[in-house]
Scaffold this motif. Structure first.
Motif, PDB file in Angstrom:
ATOM      1  N   THR A   2       0.833  -1.185   0.000  1.00  0.00           N
ATOM      2  CA  THR A   2       0.000   0.000   0.000  1.00  0.00           C
ATOM      3  C   THR A   2       0.875   1.246   0.000  1.00  0.00           C
ATOM      4  O   THR A   2       1.850   1.328   0.729  1.00  0.00           O
ATOM      5  N   PHE A  67       0.888 -10.490  -4.243  1.00  0.00           N
ATOM      6  CA  PHE A  67      -0.386 -10.300  -3.544  1.00  0.00           C
ATOM      7  C   PHE A  67      -0.734 -11.530  -2.698  1.00  0.00           C
ATOM      8  O   PHE A  67      -1.728 -12.204  -2.956  1.00  0.00           O
ATOM      9  N   GLU A  70      -4.441 -12.324  -1.217  1.00  0.00           N
ATOM     10  CA  GLU A  70      -5.441 -11.432  -1.795  1.00  0.00           C
ATOM     11  C   GLU A  70      -6.034 -12.078  -3.041  1.00  0.00           C
ATOM     12  O   GLU A  70      -5.410 -12.930  -3.670  1.00  0.00           O
ATOM     13  N   ARG A 130      -8.529  -6.495  -2.589  1.00  0.00           N
ATOM     14  CA  ARG A 130      -8.011  -6.597  -1.221  1.00  0.00           C
ATOM     15  C   ARG A 130      -9.192  -6.339  -0.289  1.00  0.00           C
ATOM     16  O   ARG A 130      -9.685  -5.205  -0.181  1.00  0.00           O
TER      17      ARG A 130
END
Lengths: 134, 133
Positions: A2, A67, A70, A130
């Motif tokens: 992020t 990821f 996710e 997410r």
């Protein structure tokens, strides 16, 4: 990741002829260009190309590193140059768009696979969800 | 996914997400088998009904090369699950060359959409021209 727009490049282990044989056997892919030098030569290739479907599956492994945990809901690749057994590839990803929705944070990610000399082997996209944390 | 190109044929069949096949495909690509890989439906592209249709359309002596592939999910596949698979094949010109678009949709036993896939294939006629990708 992020707050960043790029992801660490991931070196994809060079695919091997044995790996291609195992993949095509499991998938049921009988296209001779992937295993028969004569068939590959008949269409002008210097070696048997690695199936694009296997390259995409190997890219999925990179996606799981970028990821972890996710949900990827959409993945695509367009192949622009053949990949042969032994070719080293690097997977690159960067976020092209992100938004907050009722389902969580949704991201569109651009994917690029490059050969060792920098030539682009494939480009594509990924959509990732997410989910909100509790 | 939008539909374009002249329709050439369709097939329907029932497919299982075979846990042993999931293991084999995942292992060959360096993936864990759990969750079921997004790229698992590749094997449905080679199911006998699809292969028979595509081979007939490509024609004897000509060879297909995959030039792009997409999978789009509404919900994940489940190992051991059974799905109804529908495949449409259309005539296209990927990369401005003769080819096919193979569009696949799979729904679960409750009729819920699970995955759509699109494969773009260039058809090569050996001896006529060099291969692209």
């Amino acid at each position: 990741m992020t707050g960043t727009e790029g992801f660490p490049a991931i070196a994809i282990a060079p695919p091997t002829s044995d790996q291609v044989a195992r993949y095509t056997a499991a998938a049921g892919d009988t296209n001779p260009i992937h295993t028969d030098m004569a068939a590959a030569a008949a269409i002008g290739l210097p070696d048997t190309p690695v199936p694009g479907l296997l390259i995409l599956a190997m890219t999925e492994a990179a996606v799981r590193t970028w990821f972890p945990g996710e949900a990827a809901t959409d993945i695509s690749l367009t192949f622009s140059a053949p990949v042969f057994p032994g070719d080293a590839l690097t997977a690159h990803a960067r976020i092209a768009a992100r938004s907050q929705t009722a389902r969580g944070e949704e991201m569109t990610v651009r994917i690029r696979l490059t050969h060792g000399d920098g030539r682009i082997a494939a480009i594509g996209a990924l959509h990732v969800l997410r989910a909100p944390t509790a | 996914m939008t539909e374009d190109g002249k329709p050439l044929g369709s097939v329907d069949f029932t497919a299982e997400v075979d846990p042993a096949r999931v293991e084999a495909l995942a292992a060959s690509a360096g993936l864990a088998a759990d969750p079921v890989p997004m790229t698992y439906p590749a094997c449905w592209l080679f199911a006998p009904p699809v292969r028979g249709l595509v081979e007939r359309l490509i024609g004897e002596g000509r060879l297909p090369i995959h030039v792009s592939q997409r999978y789009r999910y509404d919900r994940p596949l489940t190992a051991g699950g059974h799905y109804h698979v529908h495949v449409d094949v259309r005539e296209t010109r990927p990369q401005n060359r003769p080819g096919l678009s193979v569009d696949m949709t799979a729904v679960d036993a409750d009729g819920r959409a699970v995955v759509e896939a699109r494969s773009s294939i260039v058809i090569h006629d050996p001896g006529k021209r060099a291969a692209g990708p």
